[in-house]
Motif scaffolding. Structure first.
Motif, PDB file in Angstrom:
ATOM      1  N   PHE A 119      -5.113 -28.663 -12.287  1.00  9.79           N
ATOM      2  CA  PHE A 119      -6.229 -27.733 -12.475  1.00  9.79           C
ATOM      3  C   PHE A 119      -6.404 -27.397 -13.944  1.00  9.79           C
ATOM      4  CE2 PHE A 119      -2.586 -24.917 -12.065  1.00  9.79           C
ATOM      5  CZ  PHE A 119      -2.817 -23.956 -13.035  1.00  9.79           C
ATOM      6  N   ASN A 132      -8.132 -24.009 -16.122  1.00  9.46           N
ATOM      7  CA  ASN A 132      -8.690 -22.677 -15.926  1.00  9.46           C
ATOM      8  C   ASN A 132      -8.931 -22.004 -17.262  1.00  9.46           C
ATOM      9  OD1 ASN A 132      -5.817 -22.097 -16.274  1.00  9.46           O
ATOM     10  ND2 ASN A 132      -6.333 -20.017 -15.654  1.00  9.46           N
ATOM     11  N   GLN A 189     -10.988 -25.036 -12.075  1.00 11.13           N
ATOM     12  CA  GLN A 189     -11.545 -26.342 -11.739  1.00 11.13           C
ATOM     13  C   GLN A 189     -10.377 -27.234 -11.351  1.00 11.13           C
ATOM     14  OE1 GLN A 189     -13.736 -28.291 -14.849  1.00 11.13           O
ATOM     15  NE2 GLN A 189     -14.537 -29.825 -13.454  1.00 11.13           N
ATOM     16  N   SER A 197      -8.754 -31.001 -10.054  1.00 11.07           N
ATOM     17  CA  SER A 197      -8.990 -32.441 -10.056  1.00 11.07           C
ATOM     18  C   SER A 197      -8.895 -32.923  -8.601  1.00 11.07           C
ATOM     19  CB  SER A 197      -7.978 -33.145 -10.961  1.00 11.07           C
ATOM     20  OG  SER A 197      -6.671 -32.961 -10.483  1.00 11.07           O
ATOM     21  N   THR A 244     -13.788 -22.056  -7.218  1.00 12.42           N
ATOM     22  CA  THR A 244     -14.238 -21.928  -8.609  1.00 12.42           C
ATOM     23  C   THR A 244     -13.558 -20.776  -9.349  1.00 12.42           C
ATOM     24  OG1 THR A 244     -16.108 -20.550  -7.925  1.00 12.42           O
ATOM     25  CG2 THR A 244     -16.509 -22.930  -8.137  1.00 12.42           C
ATOM     26  N   ARG A 250     -15.328 -19.365  -4.008  1.00 14.65           N
ATOM     27  CA  ARG A 250     -16.443 -20.179  -4.491  1.00 14.65           C
ATOM     28  C   ARG A 250     -17.512 -19.161  -4.832  1.00 14.65           C
ATOM     29  NH1 ARG A 250     -18.340 -23.714  -0.225  1.00 14.65           N
ATOM     30  NH2 ARG A 250     -19.150 -21.779   0.615  1.00 14.65           N
TER      31      ARG A 250
END
Length: 139
Positions: A71, A73, A79, A81, A107, A120
């Motif tokens: 990730f 951040n 975010q 992978s 997110t 999200r």
């Protein structure tokens, strides 16, 4: 004038405390048991989430298969992978797929006490509780 001094000191202290609170950094790190996915109670499924902020990686188990991802951040913005996993046949494939689908949509996050919530936008997708708090409560 002397009677205003204590009031001014009190107000200045309140602003200082507020500034210190707003500068607290929330670290994306820890070991969690997932309790809720998309509003569904999954606490019986033993889904785990281990976040290593230093390595920028996540791994865990869905109760059957192991998974891992990396990730990035910035603050609480996340975010991920690609999520890689083992491919054993599992009795709860639907819960596992629900977890992967929601994890890939995350997110941002919020940690509060012993809980973590993955979002999200403003929608809570995944919620978990710290493994440490579960162990402490069993004592």
């Amino acid at each position: 004038m002397k009677s205003l001094l204590p009031l001014l000191l009190c107000i200045a202290g309140a602003f200082t405390s507020q500034a210190q609170l707003s500068q607290t950094v929330m670290t994306f790190d820890g070991d969690f048991i997932i309790t809720t996915i998309a509003g569904e109670d999954v606490s019986e499924n033993e889904i785990s989430l281990t976040i290593d902020n230093r390595k920028r990686s996540i791994n865990g188990t869905t109760g059957c298969n192991n998974y891992m991802t990396d990730f990035a951040n910035k603050g609480t913005i996340l975010q991920f992978s690609y999520i890689a996993s083992t491919k054993r046949a599992c009795p709860h494939d639907d819960i596992e797929q629900l977890y992967y689908d929601n994890l890939s949509e995350v997110t941002s996050f919020l940690k509060s006490g012993d809980t973590i919530t993955l979002y999200r936008d403003s929608e809570a997708l995944i919620e978990g509780i710290s493994k440490k708090s579960l162990v402490d409560n069993d004592k």
